[in-house]
Design a protein around this motif. Structure first.
Motif, short mmCIF file in Angstrom:
data_model
loop_
_atom_site.label_atom_id
_atom_site.label_comp_id
_atom_site.label_asym_id
_atom_site.label_seq_id
_atom_site.Cartn_x
_atom_site.Cartn_y
_atom_site.Cartn_z
N ARG A 35 42.38 54.36 31.20
CA ARG A 35 43.35 55.41 31.79
C ARG A 35 43.83 55.25 32.98
NH1 ARG A 35 41.24 61.22 30.23
NH2 ARG A 35 43.35 61.65 30.00
N ALA A 36 43.20 54.37 33.71
CA ALA A 36 43.55 54.16 35.17
C ALA A 36 43.99 53.03 35.23
CB ALA A 36 42.26 54.39 36.23
N SER A 37 43.95 52.00 34.45
CA SER A 37 44.45 50.72 34.36
C SER A 37 43.81 49.90 35.46
CB SER A 37 46.11 50.76 34.35
OG SER A 37 46.43 51.39 33.11
N GLY A 38 42.57 49.79 35.75
CA GLY A 38 42.07 49.29 36.85
C GLY A 38 40.52 48.92 36.40
N ARG A 59 40.95 46.50 44.17
CA ARG A 59 42.45 46.07 44.40
C ARG A 59 42.53 44.79 45.12
NH1 ARG A 59 45.30 50.94 43.90
NH2 ARG A 59 43.91 52.69 44.10
N PRO A 60 43.45 44.01 44.79
CA PRO A 60 43.31 42.36 45.18
C PRO A 60 43.92 42.60 46.51
CG PRO A 60 45.20 42.88 43.67
CD PRO A 60 44.25 44.05 43.38
N SER A 61 43.47 41.86 47.45
CA SER A 61 43.96 41.47 48.92
C SER A 61 43.93 42.50 49.74
CB SER A 61 45.63 41.17 48.76
OG SER A 61 45.50 39.88 48.00
N GLY A 62 42.76 43.18 49.91
CA GLY A 62 42.44 44.08 50.76
C GLY A 62 41.05 44.86 50.47
N LEU A 63 40.74 45.76 51.46
CA LEU A 63 39.67 46.55 51.37
C LEU A 63 39.57 47.56 50.06
CD1 LEU A 63 39.07 47.64 54.97
CD2 LEU A 63 37.69 45.88 53.77
N PRO A 85 47.11 42.38 40.04
CA PRO A 85 47.49 43.85 40.46
C PRO A 85 46.68 44.81 39.96
CG PRO A 85 49.03 43.18 38.94
CD PRO A 85 48.09 41.94 39.05
N GLY A 86 45.74 44.33 39.00
CA GLY A 86 44.67 45.46 38.53
C GLY A 86 45.29 46.22 37.59
N THR A 87 46.72 46.06 37.01
CA THR A 87 47.47 46.72 35.87
C THR A 87 47.26 46.22 34.63
OG1 THR A 87 49.17 45.81 36.36
CG2 THR A 87 49.02 47.72 37.75
N SER A 88 46.44 45.17 34.29
CA SER A 88 46.44 44.68 33.02
C SER A 88 44.49 44.42 32.99
CB SER A 88 47.18 43.35 32.58
OG SER A 88 47.00 42.67 33.40
N ARG A 89 44.39 44.13 31.75
CA ARG A 89 43.10 44.02 31.65
C ARG A 89 42.39 42.53 31.49
NH1 ARG A 89 38.26 46.90 28.02
NH2 ARG A 89 36.86 45.42 28.29
#
Length: 107
Positions: A35-38, A59-63, A85-89
């Protein structure tokens, strides 16, 4: 020294990992939330008691979003690096790395 955390080798891998970070033994689980795609990470004490559930969205590239004040949380920070980007599994281990940076390296 920063520590790369082991991550699932497949999207169906639902194991709980254990690791020592800044002298604190913790356990963690990485799970895909459709549901959150992440990808999310839950943190547990060494004895399996939940410290924080679904507390960190990767989340990539950051805290990562995290509550460092949670009881039992190691004093450093978790950082996700990579291109997803964390929008696909996609398999997490191919897309992103999770690194723990000790408190001593933050200042």
């Amino acid at each position: 020294m920063a520590t790369r955390l082991p991550t699932p080798q497949t999207t169906s891998d639902d194991r709980i990992y254990g690791i020592d970070l800044d002298g604190v033994r913790v356990r963690y689980r990485l799970q895909w939330r459709p549901r959150a795609s992440g990808w999310y990470m839950a943190l547990y004490a060494a004895d399996g008691v939940t410290l924080v559930s679904d507390w960190m969205r990767l989340r990539p590239s950051g805290l990562c979003t995290q509550d460092r004040t949670a009881a039992g949380h190691p004093p450093g920070v978790f950082v996700a690096t990579g291109s997803s980007p964390g929008t696909s599994r996609g398999d997490l281990w191919q897309d992103m790395q999770i690194v723990y940076v000790p408190d001593a390296e933050l200042s």
